[in-house]
Design a protein around this motif. Structure first.
Motif, mmCIF file in Angstrom:
data_model
loop_
_atom_site.group_PDB
_atom_site.id
_atom_site.type_symbol
_atom_site.label_atom_id
_atom_site.label_comp_id
_atom_site.label_asym_id
_atom_site.label_seq_id
_atom_site.Cartn_x
_atom_site.Cartn_y
_atom_site.Cartn_z
ATOM 1 N N PRO A 273 0.819 -1.228 0.000
ATOM 2 C CA PRO A 273 0.000 0.000 0.000
ATOM 3 C C PRO A 273 0.847 1.270 0.000
ATOM 4 C CG PRO A 273 -0.570 -1.435 1.885
ATOM 5 C CD PRO A 273 0.392 -2.183 1.036
ATOM 6 N N ASP A 274 1.973 1.263 0.720
ATOM 7 C CA ASP A 274 2.836 2.456 0.745
ATOM 8 C C ASP A 274 3.478 2.731 -0.604
ATOM 9 O OD1 ASP A 274 2.247 2.560 3.409
ATOM 10 O OD2 ASP A 274 4.308 2.376 4.123
ATOM 11 N N TRP A 275 3.843 1.674 -1.318
ATOM 12 C CA TRP A 275 4.450 1.875 -2.635
ATOM 13 C C TRP A 275 3.431 2.533 -3.558
ATOM 14 C CZ3 TRP A 275 6.171 -3.965 -3.220
ATOM 15 C CH2 TRP A 275 7.117 -4.266 -2.232
ATOM 16 N N ILE A 276 2.186 2.088 -3.457
ATOM 17 C CA ILE A 276 1.140 2.631 -4.339
ATOM 18 C C ILE A 276 0.806 4.074 -3.929
ATOM 19 C CG2 ILE A 276 -1.245 2.365 -5.121
ATOM 20 C CD1 ILE A 276 -0.966 -0.664 -4.357
ATOM 21 N N LEU A 277 0.409 4.243 -2.670
ATOM 22 C CA LEU A 277 -0.033 5.572 -2.227
ATOM 23 C C LEU A 277 1.131 6.558 -2.188
ATOM 24 C CD1 LEU A 277 -2.514 4.475 0.594
ATOM 25 C CD2 LEU A 277 -3.055 5.236 -1.726
ATOM 26 N N GLY A 278 2.323 6.070 -1.831
ATOM 27 C CA GLY A 278 3.503 6.949 -1.791
ATOM 28 C C GLY A 278 3.850 7.470 -3.175
ATOM 29 N N THR A 279 3.775 6.592 -4.181
ATOM 30 C CA THR A 279 4.063 7.021 -5.551
ATOM 31 C C THR A 279 3.014 8.022 -6.030
ATOM 32 O OG1 THR A 279 5.094 4.893 -6.028
ATOM 33 C CG2 THR A 279 4.421 6.214 -7.918
ATOM 34 N N LEU A 280 1.749 7.736 -5.726
ATOM 35 C CA LEU A 280 0.676 8.640 -6.167
ATOM 36 C C LEU A 280 0.800 9.997 -5.473
ATOM 37 C CD1 LEU A 280 -2.350 6.159 -6.380
ATOM 38 C CD2 LEU A 280 -0.974 7.091 -8.256
ATOM 39 N N ALA A 281 1.086 9.994 -4.170
ATOM 40 C CA ALA A 281 1.243 11.264 -3.448
ATOM 41 C C ALA A 281 2.395 12.072 -4.028
ATOM 42 C CB ALA A 281 1.475 10.992 -1.958
ATOM 43 N N HIS A 282 3.475 11.379 -4.374
ATOM 44 C CA HIS A 282 4.615 12.085 -4.958
ATOM 45 C C HIS A 282 4.225 12.723 -6.292
ATOM 46 C CE1 HIS A 282 9.068 12.714 -4.812
ATOM 47 N NE2 HIS A 282 8.820 13.045 -6.070
ATOM 48 N N LEU A 283 3.492 11.969 -7.095
ATOM 49 C CA LEU A 283 3.057 12.495 -8.397
ATOM 50 C C LEU A 283 2.160 13.717 -8.228
ATOM 51 C CD1 LEU A 283 2.278 9.238 -10.399
ATOM 52 C CD2 LEU A 283 4.063 10.914 -10.912
ATOM 53 N N VAL A 284 1.263 13.644 -7.250
ATOM 54 C CA VAL A 284 0.315 14.742 -7.043
ATOM 55 C C VAL A 284 1.048 15.985 -6.532
ATOM 56 C CG1 VAL A 284 -1.630 15.507 -5.625
ATOM 57 C CG2 VAL A 284 -1.653 13.227 -6.650
ATOM 58 N N TRP A 285 1.951 15.804 -5.614
ATOM 59 C CA TRP A 285 2.547 16.956 -4.933
ATOM 60 C C TRP A 285 3.861 17.449 -5.532
ATOM 61 C CZ3 TRP A 285 1.809 14.566 0.587
ATOM 62 C CH2 TRP A 285 0.443 14.629 0.924
ATOM 63 N N TYR A 286 4.678 16.475 -6.015
ATOM 64 C CA TYR A 286 6.028 16.879 -6.432
ATOM 65 C C TYR A 286 6.372 16.506 -7.865
ATOM 66 C CZ TYR A 286 6.170 16.489 -1.319
ATOM 67 O OH TYR A 286 5.880 16.567 0.016
ATOM 68 N N GLY A 287 5.461 15.787 -8.550
ATOM 69 C CA GLY A 287 5.780 15.329 -9.903
ATOM 70 C C GLY A 287 6.415 13.954 -9.874
ATOM 71 N N VAL A 288 7.097 13.634 -10.977
ATOM 72 C CA VAL A 288 7.641 12.277 -11.117
ATOM 73 C C VAL A 288 8.766 12.046 -10.106
ATOM 74 C CG1 VAL A 288 8.784 10.673 -12.699
ATOM 75 C CG2 VAL A 288 7.039 12.257 -13.561
ATOM 76 N N PRO A 289 8.669 10.971 -9.328
ATOM 77 C CA PRO A 289 9.740 10.682 -8.377
ATOM 78 C C PRO A 289 10.989 10.179 -9.096
ATOM 79 C CG PRO A 289 8.118 8.911 -8.366
ATOM 80 C CD PRO A 289 7.596 9.968 -9.303
ATOM 81 N N GLU A 290 12.087 10.148 -8.381
ATOM 82 C CA GLU A 290 13.309 9.609 -8.980
ATOM 83 C C GLU A 290 13.100 8.138 -9.303
ATOM 84 O OE1 GLU A 290 18.043 8.910 -8.104
ATOM 85 O OE2 GLU A 290 16.748 9.629 -6.489
ATOM 86 N N LEU A 291 13.440 7.776 -10.554
ATOM 87 C CA LEU A 291 13.188 6.410 -11.010
ATOM 88 C C LEU A 291 14.492 5.703 -11.322
ATOM 89 C CD1 LEU A 291 10.278 7.226 -13.503
ATOM 90 C CD2 LEU A 291 10.060 6.460 -11.132
ATOM 91 N N ASP A 292 14.473 4.375 -11.226
ATOM 92 C CA ASP A 292 15.660 3.616 -11.617
ATOM 93 C C ASP A 292 15.563 3.261 -13.100
ATOM 94 O OD1 ASP A 292 14.003 1.424 -11.907
ATOM 95 O OD2 ASP A 292 14.760 0.354 -10.150
#
Lengths: 358, 479
Positions: free
Chosen positions: A188-207
């Motif tokens: 759940p954290d991977w899902i909601l954490g990624t979505l929150a990052h997208l909403v608030w800060y844009g694309v998170p750092e990706l590998d």
């Protein structure tokens, strides 16, 4: 694989353990952040384990997510509307919120038989709407596309040999970058954490495989509480024993995820190795095609400081496995290289690959 | 009945939503009532194909991926099948731990099903997407009661997560926990585990008793006509659920076939699967262990990815009502409301059982028995999933899976017409359902959701054996 231009190394964490970062609490910051973000959660060929996993989010819980973070237009599993009334919502959002909405896809995209192995519903004109068409159309107008779960991210496990439905990952059917949040299911954290990052800060750092580094930056093995048993050569011989589970099939050395530090699910209670069972590598692009048999160990290697006997070579993950075990000794620089190797071994990453069978 | 297929006004619902998976209902309405119905699953995966040539020990983990809302049912059935094959049983603690993981998942499923999937058809939920647009305007609860149900809806998310945490504690994660394996379970019993779990189970039981049961009562009070809707005969199938003791074959919820209200022991030889209206090549009905299936999305007349399993030619219903009926615990009737009531009653029963099992655990005693997978042989595993009986048939050659066959509960409940044109249980239950507004036929949805349909379950039903395999399993004859 598309090159994101972002180096996929564990160094990005800056000493912060992935487990330290939880999905943010929207209520705490609601007044300082933009309002709810439009989102479409499209279920294709899936067991629905990922949306059910997302419901296990604790801080925030589902109610708070709906009230403060996400404006979910569509999810087959939870929406009130049915039939054409429901499909109308989907047809409308593509037009009215074009360029704004986040598209989450859960499940593989079946491409055999023209995609007729999975439908999302009947369109307004009465025509059946295949999951394949829906993913392509909705992705084209989305602000971000997120593949949640290993099915959407890698096309597996439903695309496993002999892949009767011609299942493919989302990245193989859309012509744009896809953020992968793998796991079977995804935490759940991977899902909601990624979505929150997208909403608030844009694309998170990706590998290099387009996974958020914050969750997938390290191997299970590197974060494992039982690592010292591995180093000392103390191995469990059966499930249920509290030692290193490498010999009975643990795929931790080649699996990137923060399960050991994050733990499952709502209250962060336990994880598979904590429950004395081997990691089955469910976040890997190779799950289950090359991480099975789950109770057979990876090919052993002889490396300085590692006292694992090389009594079996050739099972499962091959070279990448050997690299994975060796690299934890060689530091983070090499971890980055491993990811590149890993990427190469996939050919075009994200593409379904076939296990050669006897 | 077949003539009715062309009469009246046609209503098509696709997707049905609030099901796990995609499905379509096509109903014919005349004089304000459903006179004919066809229910189809619109997804297909082909699981048994994927299982071939794999290590039988992996089956418990792989088959969980069939369904995200009832994975443990498949883990249990697969474990039984491998144990049947290998001639091993779990130790006392291992049996109880597996029951506990399964039961935790069951509570999660029943609570989520009732509140998240069924309640939105009866209760006016807040103006929040994806809960709006609402499926109907037929909301009958007075404001205060409606508010209470809304409050329960959001509490249910929290409580079902807690139920899942039992899976996390004893199985490492959820959904798809690791703790149910052939030979037993994996987490040693300690006083603190028992203490933690007792606390979690008590809080869930409290919710069931103080919320779920009164909430179902509220719906029954304000929607009494639903005791007369979704009605069908007392035709049930239960494979049995929760082994009392690893050494005997007795289950807490016994297996039985109920035909026209008459109980009998299940005879697996009486099961056939019909193909005529399914998207599968072939015409002949066959025993599941002998049937052959080739997907054909273009089959004329086919409207479902579900085969039509029949027991002595009859469509039998599974789920909490069938499980309670077979045990003699509930015999009021067969309708939408009876199914909802049975689901809440069995939830309380399961919570009570869990507390009993927790106090029966013995710290320090083994949880797992070693076994070796034989090079060849066969095994069968049968249990009662949340929505009905689930059966796994396994055949091994050269230490690898040669044949794997799964009959899911949804295949029974949601099955399409059989060769004689006889309807599946959901289809039968839909006949006579009143439809007030053809634009928003919520009555049809209420009947559908009373069954807890799960298309993920049905989506894999494909048989792939070249060789005929015998009828009854040795393990089942004693059950």
């Amino acid at each position: 694989m598309r090159d994101t231009g972002v180096p996929g190394t564990g160094e990005a964490l800056g000493g912060l353990r992935a487990g330290d970062i939880r999905a943010p609490e929207p209520s705490a910051a609601a007044s300082e952040r933009p309002g709810k973000h439009p989102l479409v959660w499209l279920e294709t060929n899936t067991c629905h384990g990922d949306i059910l996993s997302a419901l296990n989010g604790r801080h925030p819980d589902f109610g708070a997510v709906l009230r403060e973070l996400l404006d979910i237009y569509w999810t087959n599993t939870l929406m009130g509307a049915k039939g054409h009334q429901a499909v109308a919502v989907l047809e409308k959002v593509v037009v009215e919120r074009a360029g704004e909405y986040i598209l989450v896809v859960e499940g593989t995209v079946p491409t055999a038989a023209g995609g007729r192995y999975a439908y999302v519903g009947l369109r307004g004109n009465g025509e059946p709407w295949t999951a394949w068409d829906a993913v392509v159309e909705l992705a084209a107008a989305a602000r971000h596309v997120v593949a949640v779960g290993s099915c959407a991210a890698w096309g597996l496990p439903f695309g496993a040999h002999p892949n009767p439905t011609g299942s493919k990952p989302v990245s193989a059917v859309v012509d744009r970058p896809v953020i992968n949040v793998p796991g079977c299911p995804a935490h759940p954290d991977w899902i909601l954490g990624t979505l929150a990052h997208l909403v608030w800060y844009g694309v998170p750092e990706l590998d290099a495989l387009n996974r958020p580094v914050v969750f997938y930056g390290e191997t299970i093995h590197n974060l494992c509480q039982r690592r010292h048993y591995f180093e000392s050569g103390i191995f469990a011989e059966e499930v249920g024993e509290p030692w290193c589970l490498y010999k009975i099939g643990c795929k931790g050395p080649v699996t990137y995820a923060d399960c050991p530090s994050r733990q499952w699910c709502g209250e962060h209670l336990n994880w598979p190795v904590g429950a004395n069972t081997p990691c089955i590598g469910c976040t890997s692009p190779e799950f289950l095609e090359r991480t099975a048999p789950f109770f057979e160990h990876l090919p052993d290697v002889r490396l300085p400081g590692v006292r694992v006997g090389a009594d079996r070579i050739g099972v499962g993950a091959g070279l990448a496995a050997a690299l994975g075990i060796g690299l934890h000794l060689a530091g983070k620089l090499l971890t980055g290289r491993l990811q590149k190797e890993w990427g190469k071994s996939l050919g075009k990453a994200g593409k379904t690959f076939r296990l050669k069978r006897k | 009945m077949a003539a009715d297929a062309e009469k009246g006004q046609k209503i098509v619902i696709n997707p049905t939503t609030r099901t796990v998976g995609a499905s379509q209902i096509e109903a014919r309405v005349e004089g304000g009532r459903v006179i004919h119905a066809r229910c189809g699953a619109t997804v297909f995966r082909g699981f048994e194909l994927i299982l071939r040539d794999r290590d039988p020990r992996d089956a418990a983990y792989i088959t969980q991926r069939i369904c995200g809302i009832c994975p443990t049912a498949h883990a249990v059935a697969a474990s039984f099948a491998v144990e049947d094959l290998a001639g091993v049983r779990p130790p006392h603690n291992g049996n109880l731990l597996r029951n506990l993981i399964f039961a935790g998942d069951m509570l999660q499923n029943h609570i989520r099903h009732f509140y998240l999937f069924a309640v939105p058809d009866y209760v006016r939920l807040p103006e929040l997407r994806p809960l709006v647009p609402p499926p109907t305007t037929d909301y009958r609860l007075p404001r205060a009661k409606n508010e209470r149900l809304v409050d329960s809806y959001f509490q249910a998310v929290d409580v079902s997560r807690k139920a899942y945490e039992i899976n996390a504690l004893l199985g490492g994660k959820a959904p798809h926990p690791h703790g149910i394996i052939p030979g037993g379970s994996s987490v040693p019993v300690t006083a603190i585990t028992v203490l933690n779990l007792l606390s979690i189970v008590k809080s869930i039981q409290k919710f069931i008793e103080e919320r779920m049961l009164p909430d179902v009562h509220t719906l029954a009070e304000h929607y009494p006509d639903y005791f007369e809707i979704g009605v069908r005969g007392a035709d049930f199938l239960s494979f049995g659920l929760f082994p009392l003791d690893p050494e005997t074959s007795e289950d807490y919820f016994p297996g039985a076939a109920v035909i026209d209200g008459r109980m009998e022991a299940v005879d697996l030889g009486e099961i056939t699967e019909h193909l005529r209206y399914s998207h599968f090549d072939g015409e002949e009905a066959a025993h599941p262990a002998r049937g052959e299936t080739r997907p054909d999305p273009d089959k004329p007349g086919g409207y479902s990815w579900c085969k039509a399993p029949r027991y002595r030619g009859r469509a039998l219903e599974g789920g909490p009502l069938a499980q309670l009926w077979a045990r003699g615990d509930y015999r009021r009737g067969v309708s939408v409301m009876d199914r909802l009531i049975a689901r809440s009653l069995i939830s309380r029963e399961v919570a009570v059982l869990m507390r009993k099992w927790l106090t029966a655990l013995i710290p320090g005693e083994p949880v797992f028995n070693r076994y070796r997978v034989p090079e060849s042989g066969a095994g069968v595993g049968l249990t009662g999933a949340m929505r009905g009986g689930v059966g796994h048939w396994l055949e091994v050659e050269g230490g690898r899976i040669k044949h794997y066959q799964i009959i899911t509960p949804t295949a029974w409940n949601f099955s399409p017409h059989d060769d004689q044109g006889g309807l599946g249980p959901v289809e039968e239950a839909l006949i006579g359902t009143p439809v007030a507004d053809a634009e928003k036929p919520v009555e049809i949805a209420r009947v559908l959701h009373s069954f807890d349909p799960c298309m993920s379950c049905v989506a894999h039903v494909i048989v792939l054996d070249e060789k005929e395999k015998g009828g009854q399993s040795p393990i089942f004859q004693g059950r």
